[in-house]
Design a protein around this motif. Structure first.
Motif, mmCIF file in Angstrom:
data_model
loop_
_atom_site.group_PDB
_atom_site.id
_atom_site.type_symbol
_atom_site.label_atom_id
_atom_site.label_comp_id
_atom_site.label_asym_id
_atom_site.label_seq_id
_atom_site.Cartn_x
_atom_site.Cartn_y
_atom_site.Cartn_z
ATOM 1 N N LYS A 106 -36.404 -7.040 117.161
ATOM 2 C CA LYS A 106 -35.497 -6.846 118.288
ATOM 3 C C LYS A 106 -35.594 -5.430 118.902
ATOM 4 N N GLY A 109 -39.443 -11.049 114.222
ATOM 5 C CA GLY A 109 -38.574 -10.900 113.059
ATOM 6 C C GLY A 109 -38.930 -11.919 111.981
ATOM 7 N N THR A 110 -39.215 -13.136 112.401
ATOM 8 C CA THR A 110 -39.591 -14.186 111.451
ATOM 9 C C THR A 110 -40.789 -13.757 110.618
ATOM 10 N N ASP A 116 -32.354 -7.489 105.749
ATOM 11 C CA ASP A 116 -32.917 -7.993 106.999
ATOM 12 C C ASP A 116 -32.172 -7.279 108.129
#
Ligand code: PLP
Length: 420
Positions: free
Chosen positions: A257, A102-103, A229
């Motif tokens: 995720k 995700g980052t 996001d």
């Protein structure tokens, strides 16, 4: 390992525990620690395990892919199938790039937004984020900042230079007025707004009616981009994520995720005009040795297919609502607020509805810590922080939910006796 862990929240320091639980295995909704204790899991590896642990179909798909090599670093059919699936399911996405977390998705999305808006106006450098939203450990977004309508961001991690965060503006979630004022003042300089459309990293906090629409409107007016996001909300609050649930279309979406089926996967996507700026189609550079990894793609693709079975989200929502109804009834006189969004939910020990992160912090965090330890002792594994969402999975049974409600009732009763 620093703090004994590979990611800070795992250390359980936010609930004051001496040490975390060390796990050995999991199946469905249940976790088993190294001492053989069983827990009902509401963390789900922080979101990915929407089908429960060790799901047999996901496991089979990953093993099958693994037999044909764990990595090529070259184009494969699987990553194309995954891209097609994401484009089909997420309303605003026309093109997508897979990454590994995700980052990585968020830092690429920010770069992409700036790449796009710099063509409209090279001075468009600023990014707006909201207090309590977590967007991975991206330097420019590790900012909470203080009070005020539009506080200039100060870094809240060592090693992040203030020149990296000086273009980050922090606002309160659900603050319509603050939003309007900051755009009036410096809208010309704002490249993008990034937001968790439902905050899951400050507890579970819903957008007020019209808030996401207001973000859309102001971005259109000032030629800024809106980034949702959806690393947590994607495939979690609805098949098409929060953008589908609220019918508000962002320009850029980040995913993570659930999309990886328990493997390290992230993605960012947008309409074609924006995504064609990404190398090698365009001049915004972003790359990844293991991006689109075939084992991860096989697992993720299987997870996404399983979400599309008839009634999946209805069943998930019914379970979350059943649990919350039970918890509410078992809470006695304790002031507590429950929040529900299909596969995710939250609770705040607060007398009033929580609308932003400051209000979340004003909830009874000390009581949560005690409650948390009581629940853990009764075999219920919640997120070890008053500022995290909880997750429901397809593998949770109504018997699990009843056991959870029972544990909640006992914990609350016990605490109200010793705290009187
Ligand atoms: C978890 C999360 C991230 C970071 O994803 P990682 O895979 O941990 O890097 C970013 N944004 C949101 C909304 C998240 O919930």
């Amino acid at each position: 390992m620093p703090g004994g862990v590979n990611s800070p929240v795992r250390a359980f320091r936010s609930v004051g525990a001496a040490h975390p639980v060390f796990f050995k295995s999991a199946k469905g909704s249940k976790l088993y620690d190294v001492d053989g204790n069983e827990y009902i899991d509401y963390i789900g590896s922080w979101g990915p395990m929407i089908h429960g642990h060790a799901d047999s179909e996901i496991e089979a798909a990953a093993i099958e892919a693994l037999k044909s090599s764990s990595s090529f670093g070259a184009p494969t059919e699987l990553e194309n199938l995954m891209a097609a699936e994401v484009i089909k399911l997420v309303p605003s996405i026309e093109m997508v790039r897979m990454v590994n977390s995700g980052t990585e998705a968020v830092l690429s999305a920010i770069r992409l937004a700036r790449a796009f808006t710099s063509k409209l106006n090279p001075k468009k450098n600023k990014i707006i984020k909201f207090k309590g939203c977590y967007h991975g450990h991206v330097d420019a977004l590790l900012v909470q900042a203080g009070s005020g309508v539009a506080t200039l961001g100060l870094p809240d991690s060592l090693g992040v230079n203030s020149n990296v965060t000086q273009d980050t503006i922090v606002l309160n979630f659900n603050d319509f007025l603050g939003l309007k004022e900051v755009f009036k003042k410096e809208g010309e300089l704002i490249s993008a707004i990034i937001v968790e459309p439902i905050i899951g990293n400050g507890g579970c906090i819903l957008p007020e009616a019209g808030f996401l629409e207001a973000l859309r409107t102001v971005c259109d007016k000032y030629e800024s981009l809106l980034i949702f996001d959806e690393v947590m909300t994607g495939f979690r609050v609805a098949l098409g994520g929060a953008q589908e649930k609220y019918s508000v279309m962002p320009d850029i979406t980040t995913l993570g995720k659930v999309i990886g089926g328990g493997f390290p996967v992230g993605a960012y996507g947008a309409r074609r005009e924006i995504m064609e700026l990404v190398a090698p189609a365009g001049a915004m550079y972003q790359a990844g040795t293991l991006s689109g990894n075939p084992v991860a793609m096989a697992a993720g693709l299987t997870a996404l297919k399983k979400l599309q079975r008839v009634g999946f989200y209805d069943d998930l929502t019914a379970k979350t609502q059943y649990l919350i109804k039970g918890l509410k009834m078992a809470s006695g006189d304790i002031p507590v607020q429950f929040v529900e969004a299909a596969g995710m939910f939250g609770m705040f020990f607060s007398k009033t509805v929580v609308k932003n992160f400051d209000e979340a912090k004003a909830s009874n965090v000390e009581f949560f810590k005690k409650y948390y330890m009581e629940m853990l002792q009764r075999g219920i594994y919640l997120a070890p922080s008053a500022f995290e969402a909880f997750f429901m999975s397809a593998a949770h049974s109504y018997e699990d939910l009843d056991r959870t409600i029972e544990a909640h009732k006992d914990s609350i009763l016990f605490l109200s006796q010793i705290l009187v």
